[in-house]
Design a protein around this motif. Structure first.
Motif, PDB file in Angstrom:
ATOM      1  N   MET A  11       0.837  -1.176   0.000  1.00 35.15           N
ATOM      2  CA  MET A  11       0.000   0.000   0.000  1.00 35.15           C
ATOM      3  C   MET A  11       0.887   1.246   0.000  1.00 35.15           C
ATOM      4  O   MET A  11       0.602   2.185  -0.715  1.00 35.15           O
ATOM      5  CB  MET A  11      -0.934  -0.031   1.206  1.00 35.15           C
ATOM      6  CG  MET A  11      -1.817   1.181   1.311  1.00 35.15           C
ATOM      7  SD  MET A  11      -3.035   1.386   0.023  1.00 35.15           S
ATOM      8  CE  MET A  11      -4.255   0.265   0.568  1.00 35.15           C
ATOM      9  N   ARG A  12       1.938   1.242   0.808  1.00 35.81           N
ATOM     10  CA  ARG A  12       2.812   2.416   0.866  1.00 35.81           C
ATOM     11  C   ARG A  12       3.436   2.726  -0.483  1.00 35.81           C
ATOM     12  O   ARG A  12       3.529   3.883  -0.885  1.00 35.81           O
ATOM     13  CB  ARG A  12       3.923   2.222   1.888  1.00 35.81           C
ATOM     14  CG  ARG A  12       3.470   2.243   3.304  1.00 35.81           C
ATOM     15  CD  ARG A  12       4.668   2.124   4.210  1.00 35.81           C
ATOM     16  NE  ARG A  12       4.277   1.759   5.538  1.00 35.81           N
ATOM     17  CZ  ARG A  12       5.126   1.563   6.522  1.00 35.81           C
ATOM     18  NH1 ARG A  12       6.417   1.689   6.308  1.00 35.81           N
ATOM     19  NH2 ARG A  12       4.706   1.241   7.715  1.00 35.81           N
ATOM     20  N   MET A  13       3.865   1.687  -1.184  1.00 31.01           N
ATOM     21  CA  MET A  13       4.491   1.901  -2.487  1.00 31.01           C
ATOM     22  C   MET A  13       3.474   2.406  -3.496  1.00 31.01           C
ATOM     23  O   MET A  13       3.781   3.285  -4.302  1.00 31.01           O
ATOM     24  CB  MET A  13       5.171   0.624  -2.969  1.00 31.01           C
ATOM     25  CG  MET A  13       6.413   0.293  -2.157  1.00 31.01           C
ATOM     26  SD  MET A  13       7.279  -1.158  -2.753  1.00 31.01           S
ATOM     27  CE  MET A  13       6.205  -2.451  -2.174  1.00 31.01           C
ATOM     28  N   ALA A  14       2.259   1.903  -3.447  1.00 34.62           N
ATOM     29  CA  ALA A  14       1.209   2.368  -4.353  1.00 34.62           C
ATOM     30  C   ALA A  14       0.913   3.839  -4.100  1.00 34.62           C
ATOM     31  O   ALA A  14       0.805   4.639  -5.030  1.00 34.62           O
ATOM     32  CB  ALA A  14      -0.059   1.529  -4.183  1.00 34.62           C
TER      33      ALA A  14
ATOM     34  N   GLY B 242       9.202  -4.873 -11.466  1.00 33.13           N
ATOM     35  CA  GLY B 242       8.493  -5.727 -10.516  1.00 33.13           C
ATOM     36  C   GLY B 242       7.373  -4.971  -9.821  1.00 33.13           C
ATOM     37  O   GLY B 242       6.272  -5.498  -9.621  1.00 33.13           O
ATOM     38  N   LEU B 243       7.647  -3.728  -9.464  1.00 35.61           N
ATOM     39  CA  LEU B 243       6.629  -2.890  -8.836  1.00 35.61           C
ATOM     40  C   LEU B 243       5.490  -2.618  -9.806  1.00 35.61           C
ATOM     41  O   LEU B 243       4.317  -2.677  -9.434  1.00 35.61           O
ATOM     42  CB  LEU B 243       7.249  -1.576  -8.344  1.00 35.61           C
ATOM     43  CG  LEU B 243       6.297  -0.586  -7.681  1.00 35.61           C
ATOM     44  CD1 LEU B 243       5.581  -1.217  -6.490  1.00 35.61           C
ATOM     45  CD2 LEU B 243       7.061   0.661  -7.268  1.00 35.61           C
ATOM     46  N   PHE B 244       5.814  -2.340 -11.059  1.00 34.84           N
ATOM     47  CA  PHE B 244       4.791  -2.117 -12.069  1.00 34.84           C
ATOM     48  C   PHE B 244       3.865  -3.326 -12.162  1.00 34.84           C
ATOM     49  O   PHE B 244       2.640  -3.189 -12.148  1.00 34.84           O
ATOM     50  CB  PHE B 244       5.433  -1.840 -13.440  1.00 34.84           C
ATOM     51  CG  PHE B 244       4.441  -1.792 -14.558  1.00 34.84           C
ATOM     52  CD1 PHE B 244       3.651  -0.676 -14.745  1.00 34.84           C
ATOM     53  CD2 PHE B 244       4.294  -2.869 -15.415  1.00 34.84           C
ATOM     54  CE1 PHE B 244       2.724  -0.623 -15.776  1.00 34.84           C
ATOM     55  CE2 PHE B 244       3.379  -2.836 -16.451  1.00 34.84           C
ATOM     56  CZ  PHE B 244       2.587  -1.707 -16.629  1.00 34.84           C
ATOM     57  N   TYR B 245       4.442  -4.510 -12.256  1.00 32.75           N
ATOM     58  CA  TYR B 245       3.649  -5.734 -12.359  1.00 32.75           C
ATOM     59  C   TYR B 245       2.740  -5.894 -11.141  1.00 32.75           C
ATOM     60  O   TYR B 245       1.552  -6.193 -11.273  1.00 32.75           O
ATOM     61  CB  TYR B 245       4.568  -6.951 -12.493  1.00 32.75           C
ATOM     62  CG  TYR B 245       3.828  -8.251 -12.426  1.00 32.75           C
ATOM     63  CD1 TYR B 245       3.125  -8.726 -13.530  1.00 32.75           C
ATOM     64  CD2 TYR B 245       3.820  -9.010 -11.253  1.00 32.75           C
ATOM     65  CE1 TYR B 245       2.425  -9.927 -13.462  1.00 32.75           C
ATOM     66  CE2 TYR B 245       3.128 -10.200 -11.187  1.00 32.75           C
ATOM     67  CZ  TYR B 245       2.437 -10.651 -12.284  1.00 32.75           C
ATOM     68  OH  TYR B 245       1.743 -11.836 -12.204  1.00 32.75           O
ATOM     69  N   ARG B 246       3.289  -5.697  -9.962  1.00 32.09           N
ATOM     70  CA  ARG B 246       2.497  -5.892  -8.744  1.00 32.09           C
ATOM     71  C   ARG B 246       1.393  -4.858  -8.615  1.00 32.09           C
ATOM     72  O   ARG B 246       0.280  -5.180  -8.186  1.00 32.09           O
ATOM     73  CB  ARG B 246       3.402  -5.905  -7.524  1.00 32.09           C
ATOM     74  CG  ARG B 246       4.147  -7.225  -7.425  1.00 32.09           C
ATOM     75  CD  ARG B 246       5.314  -7.162  -6.460  1.00 32.09           C
ATOM     76  NE  ARG B 246       6.030  -8.421  -6.382  1.00 32.09           N
ATOM     77  CZ  ARG B 246       6.889  -8.859  -7.297  1.00 32.09           C
ATOM     78  NH1 ARG B 246       7.155  -8.119  -8.365  1.00 32.09           N
ATOM     79  NH2 ARG B 246       7.494 -10.009  -7.158  1.00 32.09           N
ATOM     80  N   LEU B 247       1.666  -3.610  -8.970  1.00 29.53           N
ATOM     81  CA  LEU B 247       0.617  -2.590  -8.919  1.00 29.53           C
ATOM     82  C   LEU B 247      -0.480  -2.893  -9.931  1.00 29.53           C
ATOM     83  O   LEU B 247      -1.670  -2.725  -9.641  1.00 29.53           O
ATOM     84  CB  LEU B 247       1.205  -1.201  -9.163  1.00 29.53           C
ATOM     85  CG  LEU B 247       2.078  -0.634  -8.052  1.00 29.53           C
ATOM     86  CD1 LEU B 247       2.650   0.710  -8.468  1.00 29.53           C
ATOM     87  CD2 LEU B 247       1.293  -0.508  -6.752  1.00 29.53           C
ATOM     88  N   ARG B 248      -0.098  -3.331 -11.104  1.00 33.34           N
ATOM     89  CA  ARG B 248      -1.080  -3.673 -12.132  1.00 33.34           C
ATOM     90  C   ARG B 248      -1.953  -4.829 -11.661  1.00 33.34           C
ATOM     91  O   ARG B 248      -3.167  -4.809 -11.818  1.00 33.34           O
ATOM     92  CB  ARG B 248      -0.375  -4.037 -13.426  1.00 33.34           C
ATOM     93  CG  ARG B 248      -1.343  -4.260 -14.588  1.00 33.34           C
ATOM     94  CD  ARG B 248      -0.636  -4.667 -15.832  1.00 33.34           C
ATOM     95  NE  ARG B 248      -0.055  -5.995 -15.591  1.00 33.34           N
ATOM     96  CZ  ARG B 248       0.977  -6.475 -16.248  1.00 33.34           C
ATOM     97  NH1 ARG B 248       1.582  -5.754 -17.170  1.00 33.34           N
ATOM     98  NH2 ARG B 248       1.425  -7.681 -15.995  1.00 33.34           N
TER      99      ARG B 248
END
Length: 67
Positions: free
Chosen positions: A1-4, A33-39
């Motif tokens: 959540m913090r990264m989003a 990796g962050l892009f994939y996880r947020l998507r």
């Protein structure tokens, strides 16, 4: 959540948010990796925000007590 949230409300790139998360010892992740996880988290994030907004409690949102 913090990264989003960090990505959503700042001018930081995904790579910068990933570096920030690493520096804060939140996660070891790359920009892609962050892009994939947020998507992949889109539906979950939408549900979290709907619950927070439905509760009409800004204090709960700030305190992380939504849901």
């Amino acid at each position: 959540m913090r990264m989003a949230l960090a990505y959503a409300v700042s001018d930081l790139s995904l790579k910068d948010v990933a570096a920030w998360a690493s520096a804060m010892e939140l996660a070891e992740i790359t920009g892609p990796g962050l892009f994939y996880r947020l998507r992949e988290a889109e539906t979950w994030l939408e549900q979290v925000w709907r619950r927070c907004l439905a509760s009409n409690s800004h204090k709960a949102l700030v305190d992380g007590q939504c849901g």
